[in-house]
Structure formats: C-alpha cells, structure tokens
Write an enzyme that holds these catalytic residues in place. Structure first.
Site, PDB file in Angstrom:
ATOM      1  CE  LYS A  33      -4.421   0.932   0.086  1.00  0.00           C
ATOM      2  NZ  LYS A  33      -5.544   0.058  -0.343  1.00  0.00           N
ATOM      3  CG  ASP A  79      -7.458   3.130  -0.725  1.00  0.00           C
ATOM      4  OD1 ASP A  79      -7.856   1.967  -0.696  1.00  0.00           O
ATOM      5  OD2 ASP A  79      -7.598   3.906   0.247  1.00  0.00           O
TER       6      ASP A  79
HETATM    7  P1  NDP Z   1     -13.079   7.708  -2.663  1.00  0.00           P
HETATM    8  O1  NDP Z   1     -12.033   8.722  -2.420  1.00  0.00           O
HETATM    9  O2  NDP Z   1     -13.623   7.528  -4.022  1.00  0.00           O
HETATM   10  O3  NDP Z   1     -14.315   7.973  -1.688  1.00  0.00           O
HETATM   11  C1  NDP Z   1     -14.165   7.995  -0.310  1.00  0.00           C
HETATM   12  C2  NDP Z   1     -15.504   8.329   0.311  1.00  0.00           C
HETATM   13  O4  NDP Z   1     -15.405   8.134   1.732  1.00  0.00           O
HETATM   14  C3  NDP Z   1     -15.909   9.783   0.121  1.00  0.00           C
HETATM   15  O5  NDP Z   1     -17.295   9.876   0.117  1.00  0.00           O
HETATM   16  C4  NDP Z   1     -15.301  10.449   1.355  1.00  0.00           C
HETATM   17  O6  NDP Z   1     -15.939  11.650   1.717  1.00  0.00           O
HETATM   18  C5  NDP Z   1     -15.514   9.386   2.398  1.00  0.00           C
HETATM   19  N1  NDP Z   1     -14.439   9.493   3.402  1.00  0.00           N
HETATM   20  C6  NDP Z   1     -13.119   9.298   3.184  1.00  0.00           C
HETATM   21  N2  NDP Z   1     -12.406   9.527   4.282  1.00  0.00           N
HETATM   22  C7  NDP Z   1     -13.285   9.860   5.217  1.00  0.00           C
HETATM   23  C8  NDP Z   1     -13.169  10.205   6.574  1.00  0.00           C
HETATM   24  N3  NDP Z   1     -11.975  10.252   7.205  1.00  0.00           N
HETATM   25  N4  NDP Z   1     -14.306  10.483   7.243  1.00  0.00           N
HETATM   26  C9  NDP Z   1     -15.510  10.431   6.618  1.00  0.00           C
HETATM   27  N5  NDP Z   1     -15.689  10.116   5.327  1.00  0.00           N
HETATM   28  C10 NDP Z   1     -14.590   9.848   4.642  1.00  0.00           C
HETATM   29  O7  NDP Z   1     -12.455   6.332  -2.112  1.00  0.00           O
HETATM   30  P2  NDP Z   1     -12.926   4.833  -2.409  1.00  0.00           P
HETATM   31  O8  NDP Z   1     -14.380   4.778  -2.619  1.00  0.00           O
HETATM   32  O9  NDP Z   1     -12.015   4.269  -3.414  1.00  0.00           O
HETATM   33  O10 NDP Z   1     -12.558   4.129  -1.015  1.00  0.00           O
HETATM   34  C11 NDP Z   1     -13.501   3.963   0.042  1.00  0.00           C
HETATM   35  C12 NDP Z   1     -13.051   2.843   0.953  1.00  0.00           C
HETATM   36  O11 NDP Z   1     -12.981   1.626   0.210  1.00  0.00           O
HETATM   37  C13 NDP Z   1     -11.672   3.016   1.584  1.00  0.00           C
HETATM   38  O12 NDP Z   1     -11.685   2.438   2.874  1.00  0.00           O
HETATM   39  C14 NDP Z   1     -10.777   2.184   0.672  1.00  0.00           C
HETATM   40  O13 NDP Z   1      -9.603   1.753   1.348  1.00  0.00           O
HETATM   41  C15 NDP Z   1     -11.701   1.026   0.369  1.00  0.00           C
HETATM   42  N6  NDP Z   1     -11.390   0.248  -0.829  1.00  0.00           N
HETATM   43  C16 NDP Z   1     -11.263   0.823  -2.048  1.00  0.00           C
HETATM   44  C17 NDP Z   1     -11.028   0.066  -3.165  1.00  0.00           C
HETATM   45  C18 NDP Z   1     -10.968   0.644  -4.532  1.00  0.00           C
HETATM   46  O14 NDP Z   1     -10.818  -0.128  -5.477  1.00  0.00           O
HETATM   47  N7  NDP Z   1     -11.091   1.941  -4.711  1.00  0.00           N
HETATM   48  C19 NDP Z   1     -10.808  -1.396  -3.065  1.00  0.00           C
HETATM   49  C20 NDP Z   1     -11.036  -1.924  -1.740  1.00  0.00           C
HETATM   50  C21 NDP Z   1     -11.299  -1.121  -0.681  1.00  0.00           C
HETATM   51  P3  NDP Z   1     -15.212  13.067   1.412  1.00  0.00           P
HETATM   52  O15 NDP Z   1     -15.246  13.202  -0.079  1.00  0.00           O
HETATM   53  O16 NDP Z   1     -16.027  14.062   2.130  1.00  0.00           O
HETATM   54  O17 NDP Z   1     -13.807  12.933   1.952  1.00  0.00           O
HETATM   55  O1  2IT Z   2      -7.875  -1.718  -0.811  1.00  0.00           O
HETATM   56  C1  2IT Z   2      -7.795  -2.195  -1.964  1.00  0.00           C
HETATM   57  O2  2IT Z   2      -7.906  -3.403  -2.185  1.00  0.00           O
HETATM   58  C2  2IT Z   2      -7.591  -1.261  -3.074  1.00  0.00           C
HETATM   59  N1  2IT Z   2      -7.560  -0.055  -2.863  1.00  0.00           N
HETATM   60  C3  2IT Z   2      -7.413  -1.775  -4.474  1.00  0.00           C
HETATM   61  C4  2IT Z   2      -6.018  -2.251  -4.695  1.00  0.00           C
HETATM   62  C5  2IT Z   2      -5.672  -2.633  -6.118  1.00  0.00           C
HETATM   63  O3  2IT Z   2      -4.483  -2.879  -6.336  1.00  0.00           O
HETATM   64  O4  2IT Z   2      -6.549  -2.694  -6.974  1.00  0.00           O
END
Ligand code: NDP
Ligand code: 2IT
Length: 451
Positions: free
Chosen positions: A132, A172
């Site tokens: 990461k 992420d």
């Molecule tokens: P984005 O940046 O697209 O969206 C994040 C969302 O979560 C936004 O709505 C944001 O609100 C909110 N958020 C983030 N940080 C905080 C915080 N500290 N407090 C409150 N709200 C928060 O990220 P993703 O959708 O990609 O990621 C969301 C989650 O999914 C994370 O935990 C990530 O690790 C996990 N994840 C992502 C993957 C991927 O492929 N993208 C794969 C597997 C897991 P705001 O805009 O107001 O900050």
């Molecule tokens: O938390 C996760 O699994 C991710 N943000 C996606 C990682 C990836 O390499 O696609």
C-alpha cells in the site's frame, strides 16, 4: 518466547513485540491484532509456521519507502508532502495494492492497509502480494493542474520501485482515474516504456479493464448476496444504507439497485443524505464523479430528500449496511444501534471500517458480517484481471469480466465459509478470511526459505 507456552499466549507475545516495535501506529496494531487472534489453531496444526517464525516475519514489511514530495500550487506557493510505499509481502506475487491521498495518511495507516492487503490478495486466488502507498496530500479543492503537478512529483521518486514484475499500485481514497492518468503519464515519461501493467485502474482507452471502476462495489454486493443465500434470503426489497459517496459507495449502490434492493442513504465526510424513495444514483454520480461537489447538494436536486449535516448514517434503520468510506467508521455503539434496528447483514466495502468492539457486537448478534478482506477483494481481483489483459495485450468485454468477478467473489465466500467451519467457527467470516489468507501466504513463505 519460552517453550511450553500455550499458542494463544505465544501469539499475544508476538503481538506485544509488534506493538513495541511500531510505536504510535494504532491502526496497524488494530489490524495485526485482529489477524493474530484468528491464528491460535493454525499454529497448533502447523508447527512449521511457528518454527519458521512466519507470524513475526509477516508482520514486518519487506521494504518501506518514505520520501519528500515537493510541489507548487497555482499561485506559485511551495508545498511539501510525504510519500509512502510499504511493500509488505511478495511471497505469492508482485507487490499489489492501492495509493491513498488523504490528509490523515501517515505510516500507521499505510501499514494497516498494506498488512490487510496481504491476506485479501491471497483470498482472491490470484498471484498477488501485498502493498500500500499514498500521501498526506489532500486533493480536495485542488485544481487539475495542482493534482497533476503533485502526481508527477510523487511518481518522480516512486517510479524506481515499481514495475510489472515488482510493484503495481492502483487507486484508493483520493486516487481515481484522474490521478492514475497523471501517475502513469509520468512513469511512462521517466522510464520511456509503455509498461501497461505497472498500474491498474487505468482508463479504458489506455490499457484499463472494463469493470475495474465498478469492481469493488459490485464485488461487495455479490459477497452480501452469497452471505444471504446461506441464510436462504435475497437482497430483493431490502432496505440498505451505504456510507460514503466515492468510488466504492457509488458502485455498491448501483449493484444493490440492480439486484432489487432499496438504498435509502449515503454520505460524505460532511453529512448524510436520507432519501426514503431511494437514492437517485445519477445525481450522486454527477455530483461526485463529474463536478467533485459535496453530497449536501443532493438535497437541492431532490426536495423530498433530507440532508443531515454531521449526521450518523448508522442511526438510520436498515436491513443491510455497507460501510464504504473509511476505517473505524462503525464503533461499538453504532453496531448496537444497527443490530437493535434489525440489521441482518453488514459487508465492508471499506478497509477495517468496524472497530473491534463493533465486530464483537455483530458476531454476538450472529448477523451476517463480511469483513473487508473478503467483501472488498473484488477491486484488487479485477486489478489482477487488468494485469492479465495487459500481459496478453487483450481486452475483454464487460460481461465476460463481470462474470469472472462474480465467480471470484463466490469463490472467496465459499473459501472463507468452509475455512471457518473447518476451524470450528461456522459462520465467522473474520476467522475464515484471516485463516485462509494466512495459510496460503505462510505455505509459500515456508517454501521460499528464510528470505
Ligand atoms: P473515494 O475517495 O472515491 O471515496 C471515499 C468516500 O469516503 C468519500 O465519500 C469520502 O468523503 C468518504 N471518506 C473518506 N475519508 C473519510 C473520513 N476520514 N471520514 C468520513 N468520510 C470519509 O475512495 P474509495 O471509494 O475508493 O474508497 C472507500 C473505501 O474503500 C476506503 O476504505 C478504501 O480503502 C476502500 N477500498 C477501495 C477500493 C478501490 O478499489 N477503490 C478497493 C477496496 C477497498 P469526502 O469526499 O467528504 O472525503
Ligand atoms: O484496498 C484495496 O484493495 C484497493 N484499494 C485496491 C487495490 C488494487 O491494487 O486494486
């Protein structure tokens, strides 16, 4: 570590050592503790893992890189951020895992995410190791040019650690298609190579895979579907709440709606939107994917929706809860509220969104609880499918790729279910995911010798 200690005591000793060696990294300690708590019986069955100190080794990253990221904003002012890449484990494949840009990022967050990624990636059945990275840079309110300059500066150090056969980042929080484009552009420029499989989550026109954008959310919903199937239930007509409104939340909502569920709420870090009629996803996509605005504006587009500033989304009664924002967003109290309000299933799109107290509440209530390592693995699994397409210079159709994702999520559900049952913890997907993921990596580490 004296001979004759019970295995659980031995593990406690290892945990205390990890905590002492990594002071102040609370999220990392939390993630390690949760995995280690599942491993007592594994050590009893596999003395070679204890002999080879596999747990101690797996808790120590293979490599940690921290660097200075200087950049200039549009007014010419200089800013300094910190870049991180923690290459945690490469026993079963190249380092693989996303990059997070968020002001809260520090080493402890990147290490918790990298540690989780080892086991998640193993569960997918694909040959990918765990890593990461990220930065404390805050993309909010920055212009495209500022984000581009930051990404170029970030990659100017990171590039030397990457490679199709070495380390393959993705997105992420705060890192999506725009950032990945700038990062890939700078990598290509510095190395003078079109090395497609060095990053995943790329745009469709330049080496990306169909379904990668949707994969984490869709996959998490497939996982809930499987958990409900065991209980002879379906998503049809279920009242659902999805936290966040970013990449994972949006495609979680989309698939829930496709499968006939009713999503009534989502959120961002400022507040919660409650729309009893059902969230209108087109509005969320426009606000978040195109205009980069706040979710509060949803209520201006839909007069019958309610915006709750600083609201707690877990106070809204629902049958299915899908935390899709960030770590520790569901505490013990929130978990109790969810259970009291009749929640049947929780699946984590986010990484470690439930505190240990919250997890205990879900497990004691015996609701279907799918931890992030299993439930959100569809994202990284589809990243591995993207690498597969890049390696063969091919591109697959949406339907073909989505079917593969569906198959992978069903496989992860089955593996975690069966592993939990084998270890006397039927229905405990936390134990199933930790044990199955650990054993796969541990076996490879034993086979590869002391490295
Ligand atoms: P984005 O940046 O697209 O969206 C994040 C969302 O979560 C936004 O709505 C944001 O609100 C909110 N958020 C983030 N940080 C905080 C915080 N500290 N407090 C409150 N709200 C928060 O990220 P993703 O959708 O990609 O990621 C969301 C989650 O999914 C994370 O935990 C990530 O690790 C996990 N994840 C992502 C993957 C991927 O492929 N993208 C794969 C597997 C897991 P705001 O805009 O107001 O900050
Ligand atoms: O938390 C996760 O699994 C991710 N943000 C996606 C990682 C990836 O390499 O696609």
């Amino acid at each position: 570590m004296g001979a004759g200690l019970a295995f659980d005591e031995r593990i406690e000793t290892i945990f205390q050592q990890v905590r002492a060696r990594n002071p102040g990294e609370d999220e990392f300690h939390q993630a390690v503790r949760e995995v280690l708590e599942s491993l007592g019986q594994v050590l009893a069955k596999h003395p070679e893992f204890a002999e080879q100190k596999i747990i101690e080794r797996i808790c120590e990253p293979e490599r940690q890189i921290i660097w200075r990221v200087p950049w200039q904003d549009d007014r010419g002012e200089v800013h300094i951020n910190r870049g991180f890449r923690v290459e945690f484990n490469s026993a079963i494949g190249v380092y693989k895992g996303g990059l997070r840009f968020h002001p809260s990022v520090y080493l402890g967050i990147i290490k918790f995410l990298g540690f989780e990624q080892i086991f998640k990636n193993a569960l997918t059945g694909m040959p990918i190791g765990g890593a990461k990275g990220g930065s404390d840079f805050d993309p909010k309110g920055k212009s495209d040019n500022e984000v581009m300059r930051f990404c170029q500066s970030f990659m100017t150090e990171l590039y030397r650690h990457l490679g199709e056969y070495r380390d393959v980042p993705a997105g992420d929080i705060g890192v999506g298609g725009r950032e990945l484009g700038y990062l890939f552009g700078q990598y290509k420029r510095i190395t003078n190579k079109y090395e497609s499989a060095v990053l995943t989550g790329k745009g469709i026109g330049w080496g990306g895979s169909l379904v990668r954008t949707e994969a984490t959310g869709y996959g998490a919903v497939y996982f809930v579907r499987e958990m409900l199937k065991v209980r002879k239930d379906t998503l049809e007509g279920k009242r659902c709440v999805v936290s966040g409104s970013g990449n994972v939340a949006i495609y979680t909502i989309e698939k829930l709606q496709q499968l006939g569920a009713r999503v009534i709420a989502c959120s961002d870090s400022n507040g919660v939107v409650l729309h009893e009629k059902g969230i209108d996803l087109q509005t969320v996509k426009r606000l978040k994917e195109v205009e980069r605005r706040r979710i509060s504006e949803y209520a201006s587009a839909h007069r019958d929706a309610k915006y709750i500033p600083e609201g707690n989304i877990w106070d809204i009664p629902c049958q299915v809860a899908m935390p899709s924002a960030t770590q520790n967003e569901i505490n013990g109290r929130d978990a109790k509220t969810l259970v009291k309000n009749g929640c049947l299933a929780v699946a984590e799109g986010a990484n470690m969104p439930t505190t240990p107290e919250g997890v205990r509440v879900f497990q004691e209530a015996k609701i279907a609880y799918g931890p992030g390592k299993a439930a959100n693995a569809g994202g990284v699994a589809t990243s591995a499918l993207e690498m597969q397409q890049n390696a063969s210079r091919d591109s697959w159709s949406f339907e073909f790729t989505e079917k593969k994702l569906d198959g992978i999520m069903s496989y992860i559900h089955q593996t975690t279910w069966e592993t939990a049952a084998e270890y006397g913890a039927t229905g405990n997907y936390v134990a199933g995911a930790n044990i199955a993921g650990f054993i796969k990596v541990a076996r490879a580490m034993v086979a590869l010798g002391l490295v």
